[in-house]
Design an enzyme around this catalytic site. Structure first.
Site, PDB file in Angstrom:
ATOM      1  N   ILE A 193       0.760  -1.017   0.152  1.00 60.30           N
ATOM      2  CA  ILE A 193       0.030  -0.177   0.029  1.00 60.30           C
ATOM      3  C   ILE A 193       0.959   1.266  -0.051  1.00 60.30           C
ATOM      4  O   ILE A 193       1.746   1.322   0.531  1.00 60.30           O
ATOM      5  CB  ILE A 193      -0.914   0.080   1.236  1.00 60.30           C
ATOM      6  CG1 ILE A 193      -1.663  -1.195   1.258  1.00 60.30           C
ATOM      7  CG2 ILE A 193      -1.790   1.210   1.205  1.00 60.30           C
ATOM      8  CD1 ILE A 193      -2.703  -1.548   0.273  1.00 60.30           C
ATOM      9  N   GLU A 194       0.886   2.153  -0.808  1.00 56.92           N
ATOM     10  CA  GLU A 194       1.347   3.427  -1.000  1.00 56.92           C
ATOM     11  C   GLU A 194       0.327   4.467  -0.839  1.00 56.92           C
ATOM     12  O   GLU A 194      -1.042   4.299  -1.336  1.00 56.92           O
ATOM     13  CB  GLU A 194       1.930   3.782  -2.248  1.00 56.92           C
ATOM     14  CG  GLU A 194       2.712   4.966  -2.475  1.00 56.92           C
ATOM     15  CD  GLU A 194       3.032   5.060  -4.171  1.00 56.92           C
ATOM     16  OE1 GLU A 194       3.607   5.997  -4.439  1.00 56.92           O
ATOM     17  OE2 GLU A 194       3.082   4.232  -5.081  1.00 56.92           O
ATOM     18  N   VAL A 195       0.609   5.345   0.296  1.00 55.42           N
ATOM     19  CA  VAL A 195      -0.233   6.468   0.566  1.00 55.42           C
ATOM     20  C   VAL A 195       0.710   7.730  -0.029  1.00 55.42           C
ATOM     21  O   VAL A 195       1.626   7.589   0.524  1.00 55.42           O
ATOM     22  CB  VAL A 195      -0.781   6.563   1.818  1.00 55.42           C
ATOM     23  CG1 VAL A 195      -1.533   7.913   2.236  1.00 55.42           C
ATOM     24  CG2 VAL A 195      -1.800   5.432   1.973  1.00 55.42           C
TER      25      VAL A 195
END
Length: 129
Positions: A120-122
């Site tokens: 997951i990349e935010v």
């Protein structure tokens, strides 16, 4: 010009719908919704439909697998503040903040994993002055 305007939803195959709902509603503050006896995670104008391994809905991907996704979400929360939120949730950051290239502009990103091991990349979109 592209024929596609935006992403409506995607399907994420998970080991446990309950565990995934708890993670995404707590860590990413998405909204858990139910439709047709199914679960999804709503955010902005999009949603993630959840399929549990071995109980997928047809039609589906040829080889649905938990933990095979790599997703990037945009946040308006400053990335340093988001990283503090991750820490408070007991989530270990893998990398970040780091600059990356997004679909519309440069990003300032943080990376971590969900319970199934999905990356997951935010990110914050960086605006040039």
């Amino acid at each position: 010009m592209s024929l596609i305007t935006h992403l409506d939803h995607l399907v994420l195959t998970v080991a446990s719908i309950e565990r995934s709902c708890a993670f995404y509603t707590t860590v990413l503050q998405m909204e858990e919704i139910t439709f047709k006896d199914r679960k999804a995670l709503k955010f902005g104008h999009s949603k993630i439909n959840l399929h549990e391994v071995g109980h997928e809905f047809e039609p589906k991907a040829t080889h649905p697998t938990a933990g095979s996704a790599d997703l990037c979400f945009i946040t308006l929360t400053p990335i340093e503040e988001f990283l503090e939120h991750l820490h408070q949730c007991g989530i270990t950051s893998l990398e970040g903040p780091v600059k990356r290239t997004g679909a519309r502009r440069e990003l300032l990103s943080a990376y971590f994993r969900d319970p199934d091991g999905n990356l997951i990349e935010v990110a914050n979109e960086l605006f040039k002055l």
